[in-house]
Scaffold this motif. Sequence first.
Motif, short mmCIF file in Angstrom:
data_model
loop_
_atom_site.label_atom_id
_atom_site.label_comp_id
_atom_site.label_asym_id
_atom_site.label_seq_id
_atom_site.Cartn_x
_atom_site.Cartn_y
_atom_site.Cartn_z
N ALA A 21 23.43 5.96 30.78
CA ALA A 21 23.78 7.54 30.75
C ALA A 21 24.36 7.93 31.85
CB ALA A 21 22.41 8.05 30.38
N SER A 22 25.26 8.77 32.02
CA SER A 22 26.02 9.29 32.92
C SER A 22 26.54 10.75 32.79
CB SER A 22 27.22 8.32 33.53
OG SER A 22 28.15 8.91 34.49
N GLY A 23 26.66 11.57 33.65
CA GLY A 23 27.07 12.70 33.84
C GLY A 23 25.83 13.86 33.69
N GLY A 32 11.18 2.28 32.08
CA GLY A 32 11.86 1.03 31.74
C GLY A 32 13.39 1.40 32.10
N ALA A 33 13.85 2.54 32.36
CA ALA A 33 15.28 2.85 33.01
C ALA A 33 15.40 2.55 34.43
CB ALA A 33 15.66 4.17 32.71
N SER A 34 16.58 2.04 34.58
CA SER A 34 17.20 1.59 35.73
C SER A 34 18.03 2.73 36.44
CB SER A 34 17.87 0.26 36.08
OG SER A 34 16.97 -0.85 35.71
N ILE A 35 17.77 3.08 37.74
CA ILE A 35 18.51 3.99 38.50
C ILE A 35 19.90 3.28 39.00
CG2 ILE A 35 18.86 5.67 40.27
CD1 ILE A 35 17.36 6.46 38.01
N ASP A 51 15.84 17.17 37.93
CA ASP A 51 15.23 18.09 37.09
C ASP A 51 15.23 17.63 35.66
OD1 ASP A 51 14.41 20.06 38.96
OD2 ASP A 51 16.37 21.03 38.79
N ASN A 52 16.24 16.90 35.27
CA ASN A 52 16.07 16.26 33.74
C ASN A 52 16.31 14.87 33.69
OD1 ASN A 52 18.90 15.42 34.59
ND2 ASN A 52 20.18 16.97 33.70
N ILE A 53 16.01 14.09 34.91
CA ILE A 53 16.32 12.72 34.80
C ILE A 53 15.20 11.90 33.81
CG2 ILE A 53 15.35 12.00 36.90
CD1 ILE A 53 17.55 9.99 37.34
N ARG A 54 14.09 12.45 34.23
CA ARG A 54 12.75 11.92 33.30
C ARG A 54 12.97 12.02 31.77
NH1 ARG A 54 8.41 8.68 34.32
NH2 ARG A 54 7.18 8.62 32.21
N HIS A 98 14.52 9.29 42.74
CA HIS A 98 15.12 9.28 41.20
C HIS A 98 14.22 8.14 40.63
CE1 HIS A 98 18.43 11.78 42.80
NE2 HIS A 98 18.82 11.83 41.26
N VAL A 99 14.20 6.86 41.41
CA VAL A 99 13.51 5.88 40.92
C VAL A 99 11.82 6.36 40.36
CG1 VAL A 99 12.39 3.61 41.26
CG2 VAL A 99 14.64 4.03 41.96
N ASP A 100 11.41 7.20 41.46
CA ASP A 100 9.90 7.62 41.01
C ASP A 100 9.88 8.74 40.07
OD1 ASP A 100 9.20 6.26 43.26
OD2 ASP A 100 8.86 7.88 44.63
#
Length: 284
Positions: free
Chosen positions: A241-243, A124-127, A248-251, A116-118
């Motif tokens: 962001a949550s939920g 700039g978003a943190s996991i 597939d959509n995190i980027r 997820h981090v990659d």
Amino acid sequence: MGLSADIEKDVNQALAEDMGTGDLTANLVPADEIATATVVSRENAILCGIEWFEACFWQLDRQTEVRWFSQDGAAIGAGQALCEITGNARALLSAERSALNFLQLLSAVATQTRRHVDAVAGTGASIVDTRKTLPGLRLAQKYAVRCGGGVNHRLGLYDGILIKENHIIAAGGIEPALRAAEAIAPAGVFTQIEVETLDDLRSALGAGAKLILLDNFDLDRMREAVTLNVRSTSKTAVLEASGGITLDNIRMVAETGVDRISVGSLTKNIKAVDLSMRFSSLHI
């Protein structure tokens, strides 16, 4: 986050659960036999759980020696030898399953987190993790998240305030809920409020919220939320962001401009990394 006492507790519980009154099969091996074994990874992963792994053997034989070829947080490949262990053969056999269980589980969490981090690299978003952890292993799993490059949210209900829908209803609204939280929060404890609509976000920003959880916002509403936050007359809040977050959509979520993305599957929906331990020599 000090882990030594928790590691000892985790390992004692695991060994007691597995060994009970004693390892009957290990008695097939002479009591004074010394063995050497090697742990090998059968897949690509991020290694995590070294201290738990070692503690399982040391609880049964303080003379056990473990030589590592990689460290927590390192990328490992299929077929790679991770460590070599030398000690009492009975102790190695008895501790093997518990030790591998910890290493497989925590490496899986670290691996899932790194994916997820990659996926959001450069945005700039943190996991961020959640409280959706295996009972009794929360600190261990949260350590694994850090090894994978993620960020820990609150450890439990005691070290952070997260105001959700029912808290808001009970308090009489967003602003009263935030004021009540400010009044009871101990020094150093953060307050976060969950919002479900853009109107809720406006109310939270107007009330001076510093950390806001965007619950199940679609991408368009996330972008608008980021714009509202930037234009707010109060100090800009941290938006999380949550939920419905997946690889597939995190980027796309990260590219809306949110600061943090919380992902329950880092610790909840995991598949153990495939590792094996094999004896390579016996010394009588």
